[in-house]
Design a protein around this motif. Structure first.
Motif, short mmCIF file in Angstrom:
data_model
loop_
_atom_site.label_atom_id
_atom_site.label_comp_id
_atom_site.label_asym_id
_atom_site.label_seq_id
_atom_site.Cartn_x
_atom_site.Cartn_y
_atom_site.Cartn_z
N GLY A 1 28.23 12.75 -17.21
CA GLY A 1 28.29 12.24 -18.63
C GLY A 1 29.39 10.99 -18.88
N ILE A 2 30.46 10.71 -17.94
CA ILE A 2 31.37 9.77 -17.93
C ILE A 2 30.47 8.57 -17.29
N VAL A 3 29.68 8.77 -16.31
CA VAL A 3 28.92 7.84 -15.79
C VAL A 3 27.76 7.28 -16.45
N ALA A 4 27.39 8.09 -17.36
CA ALA A 4 26.25 7.89 -18.48
C ALA A 4 26.74 7.03 -19.70
N GLY A 5 28.17 6.77 -19.80
CA GLY A 5 28.89 6.07 -20.68
C GLY A 5 29.47 6.75 -21.96
N HIS B 1 32.87 6.42 -33.98
CA HIS B 1 32.74 5.39 -33.36
C HIS B 1 32.58 5.68 -31.87
N THR B 2 33.22 6.71 -31.17
CA THR B 2 32.92 7.00 -29.71
C THR B 2 31.91 7.86 -29.61
N PHE B 3 31.30 8.34 -30.54
CA PHE B 3 30.05 9.31 -30.15
C PHE B 3 28.79 8.83 -30.06
N LYS B 4 28.08 9.16 -28.84
CA LYS B 4 26.69 8.67 -28.43
C LYS B 4 25.76 9.83 -28.40
N PHE B 5 25.06 10.26 -29.51
CA PHE B 5 24.26 11.44 -29.65
C PHE B 5 23.60 11.82 -28.23
N ALA B 6 22.92 10.61 -28.11
CA ALA B 6 22.02 11.01 -26.82
C ALA B 6 22.58 11.44 -25.59
N THR B 7 23.65 10.79 -25.17
CA THR B 7 24.40 11.02 -23.96
C THR B 7 25.17 12.58 -24.46
N PHE B 8 25.58 12.58 -25.29
CA PHE B 8 26.39 14.07 -25.74
C PHE B 8 25.44 15.09 -25.49
N ALA B 9 24.07 14.99 -26.06
CA ALA B 9 23.22 16.12 -26.12
C ALA B 9 22.77 16.20 -24.51
N LEU B 10 22.82 15.04 -23.84
CA LEU B 10 22.40 15.30 -22.16
C LEU B 10 23.37 15.98 -21.41
N VAL B 11 24.78 15.80 -21.89
CA VAL B 11 25.89 16.79 -21.20
C VAL B 11 25.86 18.12 -21.49
N VAL B 12 25.43 18.38 -22.92
CA VAL B 12 25.22 20.05 -23.30
C VAL B 12 24.23 20.36 -22.37
N THR B 13 23.13 19.65 -22.34
CA THR B 13 21.87 20.28 -21.56
C THR B 13 22.35 20.26 -19.99
N GLN B 14 22.85 19.21 -19.27
CA GLN B 14 23.26 19.57 -18.23
C GLN B 14 24.17 20.74 -17.71
N ASP C 1 17.04 14.53 -23.52
CA ASP C 1 15.82 15.56 -23.00
C ASP C 1 16.70 16.56 -23.88
N ILE C 2 16.09 17.46 -24.79
CA ILE C 2 16.36 18.20 -25.45
C ILE C 2 15.50 19.71 -25.34
N SER C 3 14.82 19.71 -24.33
CA SER C 3 13.61 20.55 -23.86
C SER C 3 14.20 21.91 -23.82
N TRP C 4 15.46 22.35 -23.59
CA TRP C 4 15.75 23.64 -23.36
C TRP C 4 15.76 24.38 -24.66
N MET C 5 15.67 23.84 -25.91
CA MET C 5 15.54 24.25 -26.97
C MET C 5 14.15 25.23 -27.36
N PRO C 6 13.08 24.15 -27.12
CA PRO C 6 11.87 24.78 -27.03
C PRO C 6 11.54 25.68 -26.01
N ALA C 7 12.05 25.71 -24.87
CA ALA C 7 11.85 26.61 -23.73
C ALA C 7 12.54 27.74 -24.07
N LEU C 8 13.45 27.96 -24.70
CA LEU C 8 13.96 29.33 -25.06
C LEU C 8 13.25 30.06 -26.44
N ILE C 9 12.97 29.03 -27.51
CA ILE C 9 12.58 29.65 -28.60
C ILE C 9 11.07 29.85 -28.62
N ILE C 10 10.38 28.99 -27.89
CA ILE C 10 8.82 29.33 -28.11
C ILE C 10 8.37 30.56 -27.35
N PRO C 11 8.66 30.59 -25.84
CA PRO C 11 8.25 31.95 -25.19
C PRO C 11 8.92 33.14 -25.88
#
Length: 467
Positions: free
Chosen positions: A43-47, A188-201, A424-434
């Motif tokens: 996450g840090i490396v991603a900014g 001001h310091t929040f970056k949604f895309a990177t934050f969501a990636l950190v949660v996913t990882q 990437d938020i694929s873990w959400m449909p990966a849990l819900i759909i099946p």
């Protein structure tokens, strides 16, 4: 200590032992090692700044570990390896599909650990890059072959040694100080895309243990409560992975190279005791690597025994299968060692696409459909109530993977929804759909629970009487 002589078969009650507390130490130690640090640094490396990275890592750990611990609770109740139980959902032969994917995922992760440990091994043994990876592979094979009890004992010792090492490392890094403003948590310091990636990882890391977590609880007595098994497993992985991921983020924020060589990044903090630090680091990752190899062997064996209904594997066959898997792992590690960054990121996210749908199906079946009532002998019989192939479940599994394609983000592909959301938020449909599809199609099986429960209890006793 004797070499484990059980493999994929049911563990009789008279061979069960231990307490749920050992699940804390094995999962704490397995995750309290330097490979886990890489997740924290991404996450840090991603900014993303340190404050938001901390929140994302904690959130991902808390979410992903729920599913991992829910799988762990199945071990003492059923007394069989995790992926054998998948035969109840996919069919005795059909389970080979998710099993094959699981084997591939753990082979790739085991190879990643070999790359991570290459420079640490070279620091204590004067060998080439390739030979360092080969040496680590040989050590992994030896411990994995000895098996279950040695893995648990190694976990108990390393949870203590690794905890001391990483807490001291965190203290040293924080004493040196961090750049101003890295902790700021604001819009001001929040970056949604990177934050969501950190949660996913972070969630992906803990979710990834799901397909084999019950392998390490199946020897526990069946009278151990589901609650005990769940919470000791949950706290073990949350503490182990959480502490080290957060340390990885701190070190990355301090401009330390965590991703390329995390072992040396830690050892260099102890200039007077570098050799000792390297040994703790190497053995720590070795424990995790052994678990990957051990369960890769269990899953591989489960695939091939499904066709013949075999329940036991000879010691020589066990060694040959493990040796083949270890050789493949070592070859991949040597081939990928100089392009590790993209390789590691892809397998970390890629496992979400294939393992999370399996996890959702398995947990819905266990907790909502059959409520823990299974016929263990039937899982070893291709002509049993579970059938050869459950095409409905395989179709749900396939649809769930296809449904994630628009959400995917890999080094070579970005889906349309990923481009809109920014991550990437694929873990959400990966849990819900099946999970939803499996429940809707199979909810009427609740009518047959009493029949299966009788099959479980009588079959279990009949199986034990043959031992």
């Amino acid at each position: 200590m004797d070499i484990e002589n059980r493999s994929i078969e049911f563990i009789p009650e008279n061979e069960r032992y231990g307490s749920a507390k050992r699940l804390f130490t094995i999962w704490c130690s397995a995750n309290m090692q330097v490979t886990t640090m890489v997740i924290g640094a991404l996450g840090i490396v991603a900014g993303l700044n340190l404050g938001w990275t901390f929140i994302g890592l904690i959130l991902g750990n808390l979410i992903g570990s729920i599913f991992m611990a829910a799988h762990s609770a199945q071990g003492p109740h059923l007394g069989i390896p995790q992926m054998i139980q998948s035969r109840a959902q996919f069919g005795v032969i059909g389970a080979g599909v998710p099993l094959g994917i699981v084997v591939l995922a753990y082979i790739l992760f085991t190879a990643a650990n070999g790359v991570v440990m290459r420079d640490s091994i070279k620091a204590v043994v004067p060998v080439s890059d390739n030979n360092a990876i080969i040496l680590f592979g040989v050590l992994t094979l030896i411990v994995g072959f000895i098996g279950y009890e040695l893995i648990h004992r190694l976990g108990a010792w390393m949870s203590a040694f690794s905890c001391v090492l990483f807490i001291m490392a965190a203290y040293i890094v924080l004493q040196k100080g961090l750049p101003a403003g890295v902790w700021e948590v604001s819009a001001h310091t929040f970056k949604f895309a990177t934050f969501a990636l950190v949660v996913t990882q972070a969630a992906s890391w803990t979710l990834g243990a799901g397909p084999y977590v019950a392998d390490y609880s199946r020897y526990l007595p069946s009278n151990i409560s589901t609650k005990e098994t769940f919470w000791y497993s949950y706290l073990g992985i949350v503490v182990g992975s959480g502490v080290v991921m957060l340390l990885g983020a701190i070190m990355a924020a301090a401009a330390m190279d965590v991703i390329t060589d995390p072992g040396s990044a830690i050892a260099n903090l102890f200039p007077g005791h570098k050799q000792l630090a390297y040994y703790v680091i190497i053995i720590g990752v070795l424990g995790w690597n052994v678990m990957n190899l051990y369960s890769s062997y269990m899953s591989t064996t489960t695939i091939f025994t499904g066709f013949k209904g075999a329940q036991r594997i000879g010691m020589m066959t066990k060694f040959i299968i493990m040796a083949i898997v270890a050789a493949i792992v070592t070859w991949i590690a040597i081939a990928a060692q100089y392009n590790f960054g993209a390789y590691f990121s892809d397998i970390l996210i890629g496992q979400v696409y294939v393992l999370v749908p399996w996890s959702a199906i398995n947990l819905v079946d266990y907790y909502l459909i059959r409520k823990g009532n299974y016929s263990v002998p039937a899982m070893y019989d291709v002509n049993s109530i579970y059938g050869k192939v459950n095409w409905n479940t395989l179709a749900i599994y396939g649809v769930s993977i296809i449904a994630q394609i628009p959400f995917m983000e890999l080094s070579f592909y970005k889906g349309p929804i990923d481009k809109i959301v920014g991550t990437d938020i694929s873990w959400m449909p990966a849990l819900i759909i099946p999970g939803v599809l499996y429940y809707l199609i199979n909810r009427n099986k609740q009518l047959h629970l009493d029949t299966e429960k009788v099959g479980f209890s009588e079959g279990k006793l009949a199986y034990e009487s043959k031992r």
